[in-house]
Design a protein around this motif. Structure first.
Motif, PDB file in Angstrom:
ATOM      1  N   TRP A   3       0.844  -1.194   0.000  1.00 50.44           N
ATOM      2  CA  TRP A   3       0.000   0.000   0.000  1.00 50.44           C
ATOM      3  C   TRP A   3       0.885   1.252   0.000  1.00 50.44           C
ATOM      4  N   PRO A   4       0.554   2.261  -0.788  1.00 47.07           N
ATOM      5  CA  PRO A   4       1.323   3.515  -0.769  1.00 47.07           C
ATOM      6  C   PRO A   4       1.256   4.168   0.614  1.00 47.07           C
ATOM      7  N   GLU A   5       2.377   4.656   1.100  1.00 50.49           N
ATOM      8  CA  GLU A   5       2.416   5.273   2.421  1.00 50.49           C
ATOM      9  C   GLU A   5       1.590   6.553   2.487  1.00 50.49           C
ATOM     10  N   SER A   6       1.426   7.225   1.361  1.00 49.67           N
ATOM     11  CA  SER A   6       0.695   8.494   1.356  1.00 49.67           C
ATOM     12  C   SER A   6      -0.816   8.314   1.324  1.00 49.67           C
ATOM     13  N   LEU A   7      -1.284   7.056   1.282  1.00 44.85           N
ATOM     14  CA  LEU A   7      -2.720   6.800   1.271  1.00 44.85           C
ATOM     15  C   LEU A   7      -3.187   6.486   2.688  1.00 44.85           C
ATOM     16  N   SER A   8      -4.157   7.244   3.173  1.00 40.97           N
ATOM     17  CA  SER A   8      -4.731   7.022   4.498  1.00 40.97           C
ATOM     18  C   SER A   8      -5.828   5.966   4.393  1.00 40.97           C
ATOM     19  N   ARG A   9      -5.631   4.830   5.049  1.00 43.35           N
ATOM     20  CA  ARG A   9      -6.599   3.738   4.947  1.00 43.35           C
ATOM     21  C   ARG A   9      -7.872   4.040   5.738  1.00 43.35           C
ATOM     22  N   GLU A  10      -8.971   3.428   5.284  1.00 44.87           N
ATOM     23  CA  GLU A  10     -10.255   3.629   5.949  1.00 44.87           C
ATOM     24  C   GLU A  10     -10.866   2.283   6.314  1.00 44.87           C
ATOM     25  N   PRO A  11     -11.563   2.209   7.462  1.00 41.96           N
ATOM     26  CA  PRO A  11     -12.169   0.946   7.896  1.00 41.96           C
ATOM     27  C   PRO A  11     -13.367   0.585   7.030  1.00 41.96           C
ATOM     28  N   PHE A  12     -13.810  -0.652   7.161  1.00 41.36           N
ATOM     29  CA  PHE A  12     -14.957  -1.117   6.390  1.00 41.36           C
ATOM     30  C   PHE A  12     -16.245  -0.521   6.953  1.00 41.36           C
ATOM     31  N   ARG A  13     -16.890   0.320   6.156  1.00 39.21           N
ATOM     32  CA  ARG A  13     -18.179   0.914   6.523  1.00 39.21           C
ATOM     33  C   ARG A  13     -19.079   0.859   5.287  1.00 39.21           C
ATOM     34  N   PRO A  14     -19.855  -0.210   5.135  1.00 41.64           N
ATOM     35  CA  PRO A  14     -20.671  -0.360   3.921  1.00 41.64           C
ATOM     36  C   PRO A  14     -21.797   0.663   3.847  1.00 41.64           C
TER      37      PRO A  14
END
Length: 298
Positions: A192-203
């Motif tokens: 994963w690119p370090e500059s991408l802020s990951r987001e939790p699963f929220r359908p």
């Protein structure tokens, strides 16, 4: 002679679908609304141009084309799009998403963050979840990571989306299950690119927004519009560019891809019967859906 209008396309907002017309007029679409129009007699379908500019050739385009652009205008329009990777220096943040259209139909994509979920509504995503937010090229690399590692496509044909709408699972949890599994697999990947802020699963589920629950199943789809032809029916649902209309003389809904409207001169169709070419919609039956399992390469 009745005044003629040219449609610019279907737009989605938090309030639902809206038909936009050249000149800025809007027609808000609500369930139960009667949609009726006719194509002007003797008319031809003209290229809509590119990026707000008229087609310099005034070219005629095929009735079955969903783009309504001649070859040159289509090239110019795509040359300034994110999809063509010609805007690599765009400073705006982008979001990566997983979108589910039906059993076995999940895609990965990106959208500029300021648009929120509008892109998902435009594509007819039944439910979706964000994966992360970051610069354009980081979002693009994440999209490519999922395509390579999990074999998640970035495109699903509209014909496939329409075919599966009649057999969607009834519950939101069932509809989100495949997304949840894939989101978890994606979170476990390296690279994963370090500059991408990951987001939790929220359908986020769109069945209610689209009006797909408890509505008549679609039995056909408009193949093209013709000069002098008419469309008339009660609006019961909408998803992506599609309107689900129930004609007065029909037993089921007919899907109208509103991208077929652009380029035509349209006039009021009150009192007219549904008389444009309609092809049978090949629906997937229960038990014939794809399994949805997408095996990874590693």
């Amino acid at each position: 002679m009745a005044q003629a209008w040219r449609c610019s396309g279907l737009r989605w907002s938090a309030d639902g679908p809206v038909l936009v017309w050249d000149g800025g007029r809007h027609s808000v679409l609500t369930w139960g609304k009667r949609v009726a129009f006719a194509v002007a007699e003797g008319g031809v379908r003209s290229c809509v141009g590119a990026r707000g500019h008229r087609c310099p050739l005034g070219a005629e385009v095929p009735a079955r084309s969903t783009g309504a652009r001649c070859e040159e205008c289509a090239r110019l329009d795509r040359a300034h799009s994110v999809a063509a990777d010609t805007l690599a220096d765009d400073p705006r943040p982008y979001r990566v998403y997983l979108a589910w259209f039906g059993p076995g139909m999940v895609k990965v994509g990106i959208t500029v963050a300021v648009r929120g979920p509008v892109r998902l509504l435009e594509q007819g995503a039944v439910c979706f979840s964000w994966l992360g937010t970051g610069p354009l090229m980081a979002a693009r690399r994440t999209e490519e990571l999922l395509r390579a590692a999990l074999r998640v496509p970035d495109r699903i044909p509209y014909a496939d989306k329409r075919a599966v709408r009649a057999v969607l699972p009834a519950g939101e949890g069932e509809r989100a299950a495949e997304l949840a599994e894939l989101h978890g697999q994606a979170a476990g990947l390296d690279g994963w690119p370090e500059s991408l802020s990951r987001e939790p699963f929220r359908p986020v589920d769109h069945v209610g927004v689209f009006g797909l629950a408890g509505t008549p199943a679609a039995v056909g789809a408009v193949g093209e519009l013709l000069a002098g032809g008419a469309v008339c029916g009660e609006l019961v649902a909408a998803a992506g560019p599609d309107l689900h209309l129930v004609p007065a003389e029909g037993d089921g809904a007919v899907v109208l891809d509103t991208r077929l409207l652009t380029g035509w001169e349209l006039v009021p169709g009150d009192g007219r019967a549904f008389d444009v070419p309609v092809r049978e919609l090949k629906r997937k039956e229960k038990g014939q859906e794809k399994t949805g399992r997408q095996d990874g390469l590693f």
